[in-house]
Design an enzyme around this catalytic site. Structure first.
Site, mmCIF file in Angstrom:
data_model
loop_
_atom_site.group_PDB
_atom_site.id
_atom_site.type_symbol
_atom_site.label_atom_id
_atom_site.label_comp_id
_atom_site.label_asym_id
_atom_site.label_seq_id
_atom_site.Cartn_x
_atom_site.Cartn_y
_atom_site.Cartn_z
ATOM 1 N N TYR A 150 0.835 -1.199 0.000
ATOM 2 C CA TYR A 150 0.000 0.000 0.000
ATOM 3 C C TYR A 150 0.867 1.245 0.000
ATOM 4 C CZ TYR A 150 1.119 -0.130 4.975
ATOM 5 O OH TYR A 150 1.783 -0.178 6.172
ATOM 6 N N GLU A 167 4.716 0.819 0.994
ATOM 7 C CA GLU A 167 5.078 -0.079 2.082
ATOM 8 C C GLU A 167 4.611 -1.492 1.754
ATOM 9 O OE1 GLU A 167 4.237 0.992 6.074
ATOM 10 O OE2 GLU A 167 5.108 2.983 5.850
ATOM 11 N N ASP A 206 1.533 4.451 1.869
ATOM 12 C CA ASP A 206 1.317 5.026 3.185
ATOM 13 C C ASP A 206 1.002 6.507 3.030
ATOM 14 O OD1 ASP A 206 2.083 6.408 5.728
ATOM 15 O OD2 ASP A 206 2.471 4.343 6.353
#
Length: 129
Positions: A42, A51, A44
């Site tokens: 995803y 990440e 961040d």
């Protein structure tokens, strides 16, 4: 980051994007999702960086293999998108602006009825400040 995330989920089809928000500020809808290996990739929202979190692992060997799989997946996307000259990837848990350290995104499989969890919770509650 968005191009890498989109390529991994949309072009390589190696996972499913979260369609719902986990948190409107920190994890808005479609910021990432779960991969076919059980890991999570995803963007961040704090610092706008990509990440990777491992899947739950039973032992150290599985953890290292899962962590390396995430690294290789990101490097593959960078190479296939021809972004090696414009993208830098760091594998750490240090805030380069303030020097703060954060925990790694490693996940361990522990039985919920395990005494370890009960013992830690009881100890945490008994600590006096």
């Amino acid at each position: 980051m968005e191009a890498l995330k989109d390529y991994i989920f949309d072009e390589l089809r190696l996972g499913a994007i979260d369609l719902h928000s986990r948190d409107d500020v920190f994890e808005p809808a479609q910021c990432g999702g779960f991969l076919v290996n059980g890991g999570r990739l995803y963007v961040d929202a704090v610092g706008s960086h990509l990440e990777y979190a491992t899947a739950e692992c039973i032992d150290l060997k599985d953890l290292v293999a899962n962590d390396r799989a995430g690294q290789r997946l990101i490097l593959r996307a960078i190479k296939e998108l021809d972004l090696a000259d414009v993208v830098s990837v760091y594998n750490n848990s240090v805030d380069h602006f303030g020097g703060h350290t954060f925990g790694c995104h490693e996940n361990y499989l522990v039985r919920a009825d395990d005494d370890l969890l009960t013992h830690r919770i009881q100890n945490a509650l008994s600590v006096s400040w």
